[in-house]
Design a protein around this motif. Structure first.
Motif, PDB file in Angstrom:
ATOM      1  N   LYS A  11      32.553  31.735  20.827  1.00  0.00           N
ATOM      2  CA  LYS A  11      33.176  31.258  21.965  1.00  0.00           C
ATOM      3  C   LYS A  11      32.416  30.155  22.648  1.00  0.00           C
ATOM      4  O   LYS A  11      33.002  29.084  23.259  1.00  0.00           O
ATOM      5  CB  LYS A  11      33.684  32.269  23.000  1.00  0.00           C
ATOM      6  CG  LYS A  11      34.608  33.068  22.391  1.00  0.00           C
ATOM      7  CD  LYS A  11      35.024  34.092  23.636  1.00  0.00           C
ATOM      8  CE  LYS A  11      36.166  35.088  23.083  1.00  0.00           C
ATOM      9  NZ  LYS A  11      36.813  36.137  23.885  1.00  0.00           N
ATOM     10  N   MET A  12      31.138  30.272  22.940  1.00  0.00           N
ATOM     11  CA  MET A  12      30.259  29.577  23.705  1.00  0.00           C
ATOM     12  C   MET A  12      30.376  27.946  23.077  1.00  0.00           C
ATOM     13  O   MET A  12      30.257  26.820  23.476  1.00  0.00           O
ATOM     14  CB  MET A  12      28.977  29.799  23.853  1.00  0.00           C
ATOM     15  CG  MET A  12      28.049  29.251  24.879  1.00  0.00           C
ATOM     16  SD  MET A  12      28.628  29.719  26.564  1.00  0.00           S
ATOM     17  CE  MET A  12      28.035  31.120  26.668  1.00  0.00           C
ATOM     18  N   LYS A  13      30.137  28.071  21.655  1.00  0.00           N
ATOM     19  CA  LYS A  13      30.170  27.034  20.720  1.00  0.00           C
ATOM     20  C   LYS A  13      31.641  26.168  21.060  1.00  0.00           C
ATOM     21  O   LYS A  13      31.493  24.967  21.052  1.00  0.00           O
ATOM     22  CB  LYS A  13      30.029  27.316  19.246  1.00  0.00           C
ATOM     23  CG  LYS A  13      30.079  26.288  18.507  1.00  0.00           C
ATOM     24  CD  LYS A  13      29.729  26.685  16.950  1.00  0.00           C
ATOM     25  CE  LYS A  13      29.588  25.441  15.752  1.00  0.00           C
ATOM     26  NZ  LYS A  13      31.065  25.533  15.387  1.00  0.00           N
ATOM     27  N   ALA A 281      32.081  32.436  33.043  1.00  0.00           N
ATOM     28  CA  ALA A 281      32.688  33.543  32.692  1.00  0.00           C
ATOM     29  C   ALA A 281      32.108  34.311  31.523  1.00  0.00           C
ATOM     30  O   ALA A 281      31.994  35.727  31.490  1.00  0.00           O
ATOM     31  CB  ALA A 281      34.391  33.243  32.486  1.00  0.00           C
ATOM     32  N   LEU A 282      31.923  33.872  30.513  1.00  0.00           N
ATOM     33  CA  LEU A 282      31.300  34.359  29.181  1.00  0.00           C
ATOM     34  C   LEU A 282      29.941  34.881  29.535  1.00  0.00           C
ATOM     35  O   LEU A 282      29.671  35.937  28.979  1.00  0.00           O
ATOM     36  CB  LEU A 282      31.349  33.254  28.199  1.00  0.00           C
ATOM     37  CG  LEU A 282      32.553  33.057  27.377  1.00  0.00           C
ATOM     38  CD1 LEU A 282      32.134  31.993  26.454  1.00  0.00           C
ATOM     39  CD2 LEU A 282      32.707  34.165  26.355  1.00  0.00           C
ATOM     40  N   ILE A 283      29.057  34.415  30.273  1.00  0.00           N
ATOM     41  CA  ILE A 283      27.675  34.673  30.525  1.00  0.00           C
ATOM     42  C   ILE A 283      27.944  36.043  31.498  1.00  0.00           C
ATOM     43  O   ILE A 283      27.298  37.093  30.993  1.00  0.00           O
ATOM     44  CB  ILE A 283      27.018  33.791  31.698  1.00  0.00           C
ATOM     45  CG1 ILE A 283      26.694  32.365  30.945  1.00  0.00           C
ATOM     46  CG2 ILE A 283      25.822  34.319  32.141  1.00  0.00           C
ATOM     47  CD1 ILE A 283      26.101  31.375  31.503  1.00  0.00           C
ATOM     48  N   GLY A 288      28.557  42.393  31.183  1.00  0.00           N
ATOM     49  CA  GLY A 288      29.285  43.786  31.255  1.00  0.00           C
ATOM     50  C   GLY A 288      30.384  43.281  32.376  1.00  0.00           C
ATOM     51  O   GLY A 288      30.950  44.671  33.017  1.00  0.00           O
ATOM     52  N   MET A 289      30.476  42.150  32.940  1.00  0.00           N
ATOM     53  CA  MET A 289      31.375  42.126  34.053  1.00  0.00           C
ATOM     54  C   MET A 289      32.630  41.652  33.719  1.00  0.00           C
ATOM     55  O   MET A 289      32.802  41.314  32.684  1.00  0.00           O
ATOM     56  CB  MET A 289      30.379  40.974  35.245  1.00  0.00           C
ATOM     57  CG  MET A 289      29.406  41.515  35.759  1.00  0.00           C
ATOM     58  SD  MET A 289      28.931  40.241  36.792  1.00  0.00           S
ATOM     59  CE  MET A 289      26.809  40.393  36.729  1.00  0.00           C
ATOM     60  N   ALA A 290      33.600  41.908  34.519  1.00  0.00           N
ATOM     61  CA  ALA A 290      35.078  41.510  34.251  1.00  0.00           C
ATOM     62  C   ALA A 290      35.226  40.445  35.263  1.00  0.00           C
ATOM     63  O   ALA A 290      35.163  40.191  36.294  1.00  0.00           O
ATOM     64  CB  ALA A 290      35.918  42.831  34.762  1.00  0.00           C
ATOM     65  N   THR A 291      36.058  39.400  34.484  1.00  0.00           N
ATOM     66  CA  THR A 291      36.133  37.911  35.255  1.00  0.00           C
ATOM     67  C   THR A 291      37.545  37.672  35.050  1.00  0.00           C
ATOM     68  O   THR A 291      38.399  38.035  34.115  1.00  0.00           O
ATOM     69  CB  THR A 291      35.186  37.007  34.625  1.00  0.00           C
ATOM     70  OG1 THR A 291      35.539  36.757  33.236  1.00  0.00           O
ATOM     71  CG2 THR A 291      33.812  37.379  34.637  1.00  0.00           C
TER      72      THR A 291
END
Length: 554
Positions: A11-13, A281-283, A288-291
């Motif tokens: 996803k980051m790519k 958001a991905l970071i 473990g967080m919801a964004t």
């Protein structure tokens, strides 16, 4: 729940590639601004827009690791900043310099596109990734007890509260099982086999095999200090004397096995740059967080109500309104006066940062930011907000939502169901003949009954369901995306389980039942009518004999 690392990297790519693809379009906007300035160097709006584009690219490109692009944008940012801040007209002689910097930007973007971009590597350290590793939904408890009848009773009662259970009557059986599978906890009789005192060394061996990460609860016939001291030396995390009070045991078992697992922090990200918002958001998701992302600043108020974030992560410079104006507007709404707002921007001017914080911000983070720094800053403030909110919104006895917060959650659930075109059920639950329990066994025992039902609801209902203590012995449950048939089926199962739980007062055991009334959206169109209908259905369940679930007729 964190996604697999390979998925995160992919996803980051894709985000970096998407960001690079849209950069030429933004540079074209810069060219158009230059054309406008060539015609009218005094057009302040064009100059401000050109500066905003440069400032935005400076921060976002650095976040994605495109240093050459960021450096060129920084040069343009510095060149334009004095004129934009003072409102003075650009000198005509500066236009060639501006065009030259934009040419540098174009070259840097072309260079980035020619390289084989490496995947955006690990965002979070291995230590953080291990801490947020996926955990099993159901917890496994090993029970070792020499008395077959007590072993059966403990197994059944613990299972009622949503645990998987494996039972053993001998130490060697338990030891072999630990070697094959790791439980969440062990409930261990200090005397195995029945009637024969086990050697402390044997118990210590079992404790050592479990390791420090797995709690051990000891039970025994003895209540003397010597026995308790032996248990502590053998590595006990808790000690109960037979006959074991199941509600006290479950209190301890829950605290020992769930203290490390908490609901993910909910972070609302407000940024008009989709790729950069998705990057941050991905970071946070990998930590473990919801964004949830809002790219249109004026849509933030709708998402605040439905998402209920623990923290807002906000860009400073956005079209329509800037972050400072938006933060001040949010602060003027009573429900969000205390919510943490963290600005994330490429702005490095300390005076402007302080001004932003005076307007409603709690912290100012500068782009680009290291992932670990972002995670830590967000987590610290989100945890503080959650602690404050828990005092304001939670019932002190059960830890469930209080009456006011439950009603607000019902409002939110109805709004969401209306938007999605989905069903939603609301249940009112009341413990039958609770006054008799208090009068017969005393209020402390009554409190154990209340906490027993609250724990059962938390263990057995879905994570998407909302549970509140409405008052006294009355509870309320919001069942999202649930129709009347499924709501009744679920509550009948809970009602049956609850009736089988044995509560203890001194040497007496007793059981309790509950009644429930249910109303469903869209049969009832708003929160107030749903609440009234569920209350009337509960009254009907009580009137018609108790220990039953009644659905309100639509």
């Amino acid at each position: 729940m964190a996604e697999p690392r390979r998925d995160i990297k992919e996803k980051m790519k894709l985000l970096r590639e998407s960001y690079l693809r849209q950069l030429p379009e933004r540079i074209e906007e810069m060219d158009a601004c230059c054309g406008g300035l060539k015609k009218d160097p005094g057009d302040r709006e064009i100059a401000k827009n050109l500066h905003r584009l440069a400032h935005s690219i400076k921060g976002s490109s650095a976040s994605f690791g495109f240093g050459e692009v960021s450096a060129a944008a920084l040069s343009l940012d510095k060149l334009l900043k004095p004129f934009v801040e003072t409102g003075t007209q650009l000198a005509e002689g500066l236009l060639p310099d501006i065009l030259g910097i934009i040419d540098r930007l174009k070259s840097a973007v072309e260079l980035m596109n020619q390289r084989h971009l490496e995947e955006a590597a690990a965002i979070v350290s291995d230590q953080i990734r291990q801490e947020i590793a996926e955990r099993a939904e159901r917890r496994l408890v090993f029970i070792a007890e020499g008395d077959p009848s007590l072993l059966k009773e403990l197994s059944e009662q613990i299972h009622q509260f949503g645990y998987d259970v494996a039972v053993f009557s001998r130490f060697d059986e338990l030891s072999d099982a630990i070697g094959e599978k790791s439980p969440s906890a062990v409930v261990l009789d200090f005397e195995l086999p029945e009637g024969v005192r086990s050697e402390p060394a044997t118990v210590i061996t079992i404790r050592n095999r479990l390791g420090n990460g797995i709690p051990a609860i000891f039970i025994s016939e003895r209540d003397d200090i010597t026995a308790r001291l032996q248990a502590v030396k053998a590595g006990s995390d808790a000690y109960f004397v037979k006959p074991v009070n199941i509600t006290d045991l479950m209190d301890k078992l829950d605290s020992l096995t769930t203290s490390r697992v908490s609901e993910p922090y909910k972070i609302l990200i407000v940024d008009d740059e989709p790729e950069l918002a998705a990057y941050h958001a991905l970071i946070l998701q990998e930590a473990g967080m919801a964004t949830e992302i809002v790219n249109e600043p004026l849509q933030v108020f709708e998402r605040l109500f439905e998402f209920g974030p623990d923290l807002i992560l906000m860009d400073m410079y956005m079209p329509e309104c800037d972050g400072m104006e938006l933060a001040k507007t949010i602060r003027q709404m009573g429900a969000y006066f205390s919510i943490p707002i963290v600005f994330l921007s490429g702005e490095t001017n300390i005076d402007k940062q302080l001004s932003a914080m005076r307007m409603g911000g709690d912290e100012f983070l500068t782009k680009p930011i290291k992932p670990d720094h972002l995670i830590s800053s967000v987590a610290i403030r989100a945890e503080r907000m959650r602690t404050i909110r828990s005092f304001m919104e939670r019932d002190s006895l059960t830890g469930l939502l209080n009456h006011t917060r439950t009603k607000l959650q019902l409002d939110i659930a109805v709004t969401r169901a209306r938007r999605l075109g989905a069903h939603m059920a609301f249940a009112m639950i009341d413990i039958d003949r609770f006054k008799t329990v208090n009068d017969t066994y005393g209020h402390p025992t009554g409190d154990r009954v209340i906490t027993g039902l609250s724990r059962l609801l938390q263990q057995r209902l879905r994570k998407t369901d909302i549970i509140g203590r409405y008052g006294g012995e009355e509870f309320a449950v919001v069942l999202n995306e649930t129709n009347a048939h499924y709501a009744k089926k679920m509550l009948d199962e809970l009602r049956t389980i609850f009736s089988q739980i044995k509560f203890r007062h001194q040497d007496k055991e007793f059981s309790v039942t509950f009644s429930a009334g249910v109303a469903v959206y869209p049969e009832f169109e708003d929160a107030e009518t749903i609440g009234d209908a569920a209350d009337k259905a509960l009254y009907e369940a009580k009137r018609s004999g108790r220990n039953r679930v009644i659905i309100a007729p639509g």
